[in-house]
Design a protein around this motif. Sequence first.
Motif, PDB file in Angstrom:
ATOM      1  N   ILE A  70       0.836  -1.205   0.000  1.00  0.00           N
ATOM      2  CA  ILE A  70       0.000   0.000   0.000  1.00  0.00           C
ATOM      3  C   ILE A  70       0.866   1.249   0.000  1.00  0.00           C
ATOM      4  O   ILE A  70       0.560   2.229  -0.682  1.00  0.00           O
ATOM      5  N   TYR A  71       1.989   1.221   0.712  1.00  0.00           N
ATOM      6  CA  TYR A  71       2.913   2.347   0.702  1.00  0.00           C
ATOM      7  C   TYR A  71       3.416   2.612  -0.723  1.00  0.00           C
ATOM      8  O   TYR A  71       3.435   3.749  -1.187  1.00  0.00           O
ATOM      9  N   ILE A  72       3.806   1.556  -1.414  1.00  0.00           N
ATOM     10  CA  ILE A  72       4.288   1.694  -2.795  1.00  0.00           C
ATOM     11  C   ILE A  72       3.182   2.229  -3.706  1.00  0.00           C
ATOM     12  O   ILE A  72       3.408   3.123  -4.519  1.00  0.00           O
ATOM     13  N   LEU A  73       1.972   1.707  -3.549  1.00  0.00           N
ATOM     14  CA  LEU A  73       0.856   2.180  -4.376  1.00  0.00           C
ATOM     15  C   LEU A  73       0.581   3.664  -4.140  1.00  0.00           C
ATOM     16  O   LEU A  73       0.352   4.415  -5.089  1.00  0.00           O
ATOM     17  N   PHE A  74       0.606   4.103  -2.886  1.00  0.00           N
ATOM     18  CA  PHE A  74       0.387   5.523  -2.580  1.00  0.00           C
ATOM     19  C   PHE A  74       1.474   6.403  -3.190  1.00  0.00           C
ATOM     20  O   PHE A  74       1.202   7.499  -3.643  1.00  0.00           O
ATOM     21  N   ASN A  75       2.701   5.950  -3.162  1.00  0.00           N
ATOM     22  CA  ASN A  75       3.822   6.813  -3.516  1.00  0.00           C
ATOM     23  C   ASN A  75       4.318   6.686  -4.948  1.00  0.00           C
ATOM     24  O   ASN A  75       5.236   7.403  -5.342  1.00  0.00           O
ATOM     25  N   THR A  76       3.740   5.809  -5.738  1.00  0.00           N
ATOM     26  CA  THR A  76       4.167   5.667  -7.127  1.00  0.00           C
ATOM     27  C   THR A  76       3.073   5.999  -8.127  1.00  0.00           C
ATOM     28  O   THR A  76       3.363   6.328  -9.272  1.00  0.00           O
ATOM     29  N   GLY A  77       1.831   5.880  -7.758  1.00  0.00           N
ATOM     30  CA  GLY A  77       0.743   6.087  -8.707  1.00  0.00           C
ATOM     31  C   GLY A  77       0.461   4.861  -9.564  1.00  0.00           C
ATOM     32  O   GLY A  77      -0.321   4.920 -10.507  1.00  0.00           O
ATOM     33  N   LEU A  78       1.102   3.734  -9.240  1.00  0.00           N
ATOM     34  CA  LEU A  78       0.838   2.502  -9.987  1.00  0.00           C
ATOM     35  C   LEU A  78      -0.600   2.051  -9.788  1.00  0.00           C
ATOM     36  O   LEU A  78      -1.166   2.195  -8.699  1.00  0.00           O
ATOM     37  N   ARG A  79      -1.178   1.501 -10.830  1.00  0.00           N
ATOM     38  CA  ARG A  79      -2.461   0.806 -10.681  1.00  0.00           C
ATOM     39  C   ARG A  79      -2.180  -0.527  -9.994  1.00  0.00           C
ATOM     40  O   ARG A  79      -1.076  -1.067 -10.092  1.00  0.00           O
ATOM     41  N   ILE A  80      -3.177  -1.082  -9.345  1.00  0.00           N
ATOM     42  CA  ILE A  80      -2.994  -2.349  -8.643  1.00  0.00           C
ATOM     43  C   ILE A  80      -2.575  -3.439  -9.622  1.00  0.00           C
ATOM     44  O   ILE A  80      -1.683  -4.240  -9.330  1.00  0.00           O
ATOM     45  N   SER A  81      -3.165  -3.456 -10.808  1.00  0.00           N
ATOM     46  CA  SER A  81      -2.807  -4.479 -11.801  1.00  0.00           C
ATOM     47  C   SER A  81      -1.354  -4.323 -12.251  1.00  0.00           C
ATOM     48  O   SER A  81      -0.671  -5.309 -12.506  1.00  0.00           O
TER      49      SER A  81
END
Length: 122
Positions: A70-81
């Motif tokens: 979740i930290y990476i998702l918040f800080n990179t803008g990557l989609r979950i897929s």
Amino acid sequence: MENRIAEILWHGYTESRICDRIRPASPALLILKGEISISLPVAAITRKQERELLKFIKEDKHFCRYYDAIYILFNTGLRISEFCGLTFSDLEFDQKRIKVDHQLQWTSQMQYVIQEPKTESG
């Protein structure tokens, strides 16, 4: 974003209920009581809300296993897929970059497939 958070909490809640590990004041329990809506329109959260959510996840016995993702998702803008499709070769540590040229998708035929990202910029 709130819908994604609600989905994560719901899955964690059901697993925790099965294992009898849920806390009475859990946000997942508030969703079930209707105190938090899971049908709110998608809106960005504030930095303060992000910090509070990450703190909750990091300190919770169940959700702490999802903290790094979740930290990476918040800080990179990557989609979950896109995040789920990452491989070690996609990580460029020396340049502090993540190469996003594919994503992992679940098909209606119940199979995982690798596809191009939704946009050219990844």
